[in-house]
Scaffold this active site. Structure first.
Site, short mmCIF file in Angstrom:
data_model
loop_
_atom_site.label_atom_id
_atom_site.label_comp_id
_atom_site.label_asym_id
_atom_site.label_seq_id
_atom_site.Cartn_x
_atom_site.Cartn_y
_atom_site.Cartn_z
N HIS A 270 -2.07 -5.44 1.58
CA HIS A 270 -3.36 -6.13 1.44
C HIS A 270 -3.11 -7.62 1.24
CE1 HIS A 270 -7.41 -7.08 -0.09
NE2 HIS A 270 -6.79 -7.77 -1.03
N ARG B 64 -2.26 -14.53 4.82
CA ARG B 64 -2.92 -13.75 5.89
C ARG B 64 -2.14 -13.87 7.20
NH1 ARG B 64 -7.30 -10.15 4.59
NH2 ARG B 64 -7.57 -10.21 6.84
N THR C 168 -5.43 -6.80 10.78
CA THR C 168 -5.69 -5.51 10.12
C THR C 168 -5.12 -4.35 10.93
OG1 THR C 168 -7.77 -6.49 9.36
CG2 THR C 168 -7.55 -4.09 9.15
N PHE D 272 -15.35 4.02 7.28
CA PHE D 272 -13.98 4.36 6.86
C PHE D 272 -13.79 4.35 5.34
CE2 PHE D 272 -14.01 -0.25 7.86
CZ PHE D 272 -13.55 -0.79 6.66
N GLU E 196 -9.49 -10.25 -7.45
CA GLU E 196 -8.58 -9.13 -7.20
C GLU E 196 -7.35 -9.19 -8.13
OE1 GLU E 196 -9.99 -8.73 -2.53
OE2 GLU E 196 -7.97 -9.47 -2.95
N ARG F 118 2.59 -6.46 8.89
CA ARG F 118 1.90 -5.28 9.43
C ARG F 118 2.50 -4.86 10.77
NH1 ARG F 118 -4.19 -7.03 7.48
NH2 ARG F 118 -4.29 -5.70 5.62
N LYS G 223 0.82 -1.22 0.00
CA LYS G 223 0.00 0.00 0.00
C LYS G 223 0.86 1.27 0.00
CE LYS G 223 -3.97 -2.25 2.27
NZ LYS G 223 -4.98 -2.13 3.35
N ASN H 168 -1.98 0.38 6.62
CA ASN H 168 -1.45 -0.85 7.22
C ASN H 168 -0.57 -1.67 6.28
OD1 ASN H 168 -3.52 -1.79 5.66
ND2 ASN H 168 -4.60 -2.88 7.29
N TYR I 194 -12.46 -1.84 -3.27
CA TYR I 194 -12.97 -2.05 -1.92
C TYR I 194 -14.49 -1.92 -1.86
CZ TYR I 194 -8.34 -2.21 0.30
OH TYR I 194 -7.09 -2.59 0.71
#
Ligand code: UDP
Ligand code: MG
Length: 139
Positions: free
Chosen positions: A117, A87, A93, A59, A128, A104, A11, A114, A51
């Site tokens: 993704h 993950r 998150t 948010f 995606e 993260r 990100k 963060n 998203y």
């Protein structure tokens, strides 16, 4: 049937902080093969499409402006049990809750910014990945 692929993007906070290389190294050292990779930037509209599942969340608007604020590095990755293992590698998150040593935990700045993704299912990994890459860009 489980696939062996997942989708990720580094990100804007992590790219602008110069952490693309360190994060990519962690991904490869954890056994993921990079199938496709590029550097690009989202418009707020395209961030909203990516998203869309969160469009009713409080948010959402901030997330779209943050996600379009700078360059990102999307990637398709391959490994046995890719979605679940990835993950685990990125952590929760909220970086305050992310386990020590996760991406993260090491690189995220906030629950919004963060660092990275990771797809949450095989089905979303496919959707995606196709959002950013044509089949001819996958190796
Ligand atoms: N997010 C946020 N505030 C929140 C929850 C999420 O800004 O309270 C952002 C954050 O960047 C997160 C993304 O929205 O990564 C998508 O949220 P999700 O719950 O799907 O988390 P993820 O799957 O990325 O862990
Ligand atoms: Mg998610």
């Amino acid at each position: 049937m489980a696939t062996n692929r997942t989708f990720t993007m580094i990100k804007p906070d992590a790219v602008s902080a110069g952490n693309t290389g360190a994060i990519t190294k962690m991904i490869e050292e954890a056994g993921f093969r990079i199938v496709a990779v590029k550097k690009t930037q989202l418009t707020p509209e395209r961030a909203g499409q990516f998203y869309a599942i969160h469009k009713e969340r409080p948010f959402f608007k901030d997330l779209c402006s943050y996600m379009s604020s700078g360059a990102i590095v999307p990637m398709i990755l391959e490994k046995e049990n890719a979605v679940e293992d990835f993950r685990k590698l990125i952590g929760a998150t909220d970086p305050q809750k992310a386990a020590p040593g996760t991406i993260r935990n090491l690189f995220a700045k906030s629950i919004e910014a963060n660092a990275i993704h990771g797809s949450d299912s095989d089905e979303n990994a496919e959707i995606e990945g196709s959002f950013f890459f044509a089949k001819t860009e996958c190796f």
